[in-house]
Scaffold this active site. Structure first.
Site, PDB file in Angstrom:
ATOM      1  N   LYS A  63      -5.277   5.531   3.791  1.00 38.78           N
ATOM      2  CA  LYS A  63      -4.386   6.684   4.371  1.00 38.78           C
ATOM      3  C   LYS A  63      -4.847   8.129   4.188  1.00 38.78           C
ATOM      4  CE  LYS A  63      -0.115   3.908   4.853  1.00 38.78           C
ATOM      5  NZ  LYS A  63       1.125   3.356   4.299  1.00 38.78           N
ATOM      6  N   GLN A  96       4.687   4.839  -0.868  1.00 39.19           N
ATOM      7  CA  GLN A  96       4.207   3.416  -0.651  1.00 39.19           C
ATOM      8  C   GLN A  96       5.086   2.572  -1.137  1.00 39.19           C
ATOM      9  OE1 GLN A  96       1.774   2.863   1.413  1.00 39.19           O
ATOM     10  NE2 GLN A  96       2.031   0.589   1.522  1.00 39.19           N
ATOM     11  N   ASP A 143       7.538   8.618   7.076  1.00 38.57           N
ATOM     12  CA  ASP A 143       7.529   7.418   7.513  1.00 38.57           C
ATOM     13  C   ASP A 143       9.049   7.227   8.511  1.00 38.57           C
ATOM     14  OD1 ASP A 143       5.835   5.444   6.034  1.00 38.57           O
ATOM     15  OD2 ASP A 143       6.810   5.816   4.249  1.00 38.57           O
TER      16      ASP A 143
HETATM   17  N1  GUN Z   1       4.499  -0.647   3.188  1.00 44.96           N
HETATM   18  C1  GUN Z   1       4.371  -1.434   3.890  1.00 44.96           C
HETATM   19  N2  GUN Z   1       4.310  -0.659   5.403  1.00 44.96           N
HETATM   20  C2  GUN Z   1       4.660   0.685   4.828  1.00 44.96           C
HETATM   21  C3  GUN Z   1       4.882   1.859   5.528  1.00 44.96           C
HETATM   22  O1  GUN Z   1       4.691   1.858   6.965  1.00 44.96           O
HETATM   23  N3  GUN Z   1       5.259   2.890   4.637  1.00 44.96           N
HETATM   24  C4  GUN Z   1       5.479   2.635   3.418  1.00 44.96           C
HETATM   25  N4  GUN Z   1       5.744   3.795   2.838  1.00 44.96           N
HETATM   26  N5  GUN Z   1       5.155   1.760   2.717  1.00 44.96           N
HETATM   27  C5  GUN Z   1       4.886   0.656   3.498  1.00 44.96           C
END
Ligand code: GUN
Length: 287
Positions: free
Chosen positions: A53, A97, A120
């Site tokens: 990311k 995350q 998100d």
């Molecule tokens: N863990 C798995 N997928 C995601 C996501 O799209 N965002 C976040 N913050 N954590 C995740």
């Protein structure tokens, strides 16, 4: 011939056009969009996602900062980091995350993130906006799946889509987006009776359950589109390997189009995170 939906290629095109939009935004507002990614603990899969990311954000011309906290960090410590990021004018997007270590409250953190920085799309205000059709910051994985489906079908009107899984991150927002695109939707889950028969009715199957290769060819109507959201690490012939929720080898002989793992939904999720970061930065400018 089964079409393989190439998420790597499609996401590269999205990131390329975002890089251009980011340049234009920076010139107009004299401001570089900033993304903060927060990782608590040492989960190896989460470390890989976070690294990707941060790297992709930089490639798109954004500023990206990673914050790491130890696995035993207290809730107050994480809360205090989020509050600082909420106040920081150079940060337009905040992503924590998930999953968090068990002693930390995910709902508390999600609600603490300023809704306008919630790239998100997990904050209750953004969840409600999506459900009522006014959503701006939309969860990245479902958004990435929609871009893939639009590439295959163009207009999705009238198609029957079955979503396997009802998580807040994928299943529920996916169903909302498909509904907005005029699909008929069915959400199936662990308590559904005869999932296989329900899936066999579908023009589109989205698999988001986190069970390696659960979806078999007998579940799929010939010619249907299959999007595989799962990323599962498994041991095969003594080697560690990533597989999806779909048994790719058998399903690809029946499906009309199918997304692979890796190289399918994963890169699209990141591209959509960057889309949301630029959007959040734009929404935060006076207009
Ligand atoms: N863990 C798995 N997928 C995601 C996501 O799209 N965002 C976040 N913050 N954590 C995740």
């Amino acid at each position: 011939m089964t079409k393989i939906i190439d998420g790597k290629k499609l996401s590269a095109a999205v990131v390329e056009s975002l890089a251009e939009e980011t340049r234009d935004f920076a010139a107009e507002f004299d401001l570089v969009p900033g993304l903060a990614v927060v990782l608590v603990g040492e989960d190896p899969a989460s470390q890989v996602y976070v690294r990707n990311k941060v790297r992709q954000a930089t490639a798109a011309g954004m500023r990206s900062i990673e914050h790491r906290l130890p696995a035993d960090a207290a809730q107050e410590q994480l809360n205090s980091l989020i509050e600082t990021l909420n106040q920081d004018p150079e940060i337009h997007g905040i992503l924590v995350q998930l999953p968090l270590p068990a002693h930390l409250s995910e709902p508390e953190i999600i609600q603490l993130i300023a809704a306008e920085k919630d790239v998100d799309g997990f904050h209750p205000l953004n969840v409600g906006a999506l459900a009522s059709g006014t959503g701006e910051l939309i969860p990245c994985t479902p958004l990435g799946c929609m871009l893939m489906l639009q590439q295959v079908h163009g207009d999705l009107s009238g198609l029957h889509a079955v979503v396997i899984g009802r998580s807040n991150i994928v299943g529920k927002p996916m169903a909302q987006l498909l509904l907005q695109a005029n699909c008929t939707i069915t959400v199936v889950h662990s308590r559904t009776r005869d999932i296989e028969a329900v899936c066999r009715e579908a023009d589109i199957v989205i698999a988001a359950v986190g069970r390696p290769e659960m979806v078999k060819s007998s579940w799929i109507k010939p010619g249907a589109t299959v999007i595989d959201v799962g990323i599962n690490a498994v041991e095969r012939e003594g080697k560690r390997k990533l597989v999806g929720d779909v048994d790719f080898q058998s399903v690809s002989s029946v499906a009309g189009s199918i997304s692979p793992v890796p190289g399918g939904v994963g890169p699209m999720t990141i591209a959509c995170l960057l889309k949301n970061t630029l959007k959040a930065a734009r929404l935060q400018q006076p207009h």
